[in-house]
Design a protein around this motif. Sequence first.
Motif, mmCIF file in Angstrom:
data_model
loop_
_atom_site.group_PDB
_atom_site.id
_atom_site.type_symbol
_atom_site.label_atom_id
_atom_site.label_comp_id
_atom_site.label_asym_id
_atom_site.label_seq_id
_atom_site.Cartn_x
_atom_site.Cartn_y
_atom_site.Cartn_z
ATOM 1 N N ARG A 2 0.828 -1.198 0.000
ATOM 2 C CA ARG A 2 0.000 0.000 0.000
ATOM 3 C C ARG A 2 0.873 1.261 0.000
ATOM 4 N N THR A 3 0.434 2.267 -0.765
ATOM 5 C CA THR A 3 1.117 3.539 -0.821
ATOM 6 C C THR A 3 1.081 4.204 0.554
ATOM 7 N N PRO A 4 2.186 4.824 1.005
ATOM 8 C CA PRO A 4 2.165 5.539 2.290
ATOM 9 C C PRO A 4 1.050 6.579 2.295
ATOM 10 N N MET A 5 0.371 6.705 3.419
ATOM 11 C CA MET A 5 -0.742 7.631 3.534
ATOM 12 C C MET A 5 -0.309 8.933 4.202
ATOM 13 N N ARG A 6 -0.924 10.006 3.764
ATOM 14 C CA ARG A 6 -0.669 11.327 4.339
ATOM 15 C C ARG A 6 -1.727 11.577 5.413
ATOM 16 N N HIS A 29 3.898 5.737 7.062
ATOM 17 C CA HIS A 29 2.998 6.835 6.730
ATOM 18 C C HIS A 29 3.672 8.193 6.951
ATOM 19 N N ASP A 30 3.125 9.221 6.316
ATOM 20 C CA ASP A 30 3.612 10.594 6.473
ATOM 21 C C ASP A 30 2.667 11.335 7.407
ATOM 22 N N ILE A 31 3.176 11.788 8.543
ATOM 23 C CA ILE A 31 2.339 12.363 9.594
ATOM 24 C C ILE A 31 2.558 13.867 9.705
#
Length: 233
Positions: A2-6, A29-31
């Motif tokens: 899965r693509t990293p989520m923003r 993920h990008d937080i």
Amino acid sequence: MRTPMRIAMLEDDRDQSSTVAAWLNEAGHDIHQYAHPRELMKIAGRESFDLFLIDWNLPEISGEAVLTWLRKDRGDLTPVIFVTARDAEEDIVAALGAGADDYIVKPVRRLEMISRIEAVLRRSRPREPERELDLPPYHFDLLAKQCFVSGELAELTDKEFELALFMFRNVGRLLSRGHLLEAVWGRNPNLATRTIDTHVSRLRSKLALRPENGFRLVPTYNYGYRLEQVSAS
């Protein structure tokens, strides 16, 4: 994979925020962390995210009020998970009734949070293909990193391919320039958002993104772009 989520996280407890951010960063993920509701609301007015993590009890403006603002004022249907110490049944019912997609009771546990986030994202997005993406007349070979238009190979750079793939995976979503930059280039402070405009212009030309091919790229002033699927007629 899965693509990293923003993910935008609204939490005024800085220790809690730092801990959760570390967990989610480790999960890929990008937080983006915000401590005050007005800070998140300002950013959400010009940036797009894949998920909001919102604490219920916040200074001045409640998490429920922020959720209502997102859903009713902004018309933003991005998934929202409430994170709070309130665990009464009526609180959970109220949160879900206000439009939250899930509810996590503190103290937060790492594996539970990651699992719940992944579950919400699975419900809100179709499963991504591992080898190909086919939206005729466009076909993406993910392993070879190639894009075909009506069977013809489009000559794309690696970044152009990644940007095109991300936008086709998010057809119909309004994506901010910052979101697009982060998804393709990562968090790079040396890159200007103008980079996105340049690459989008190239994609529009190289992929012939026109209504006669069933898709068009629509800019939104001071925000970003939406790839729309349209009738060829």
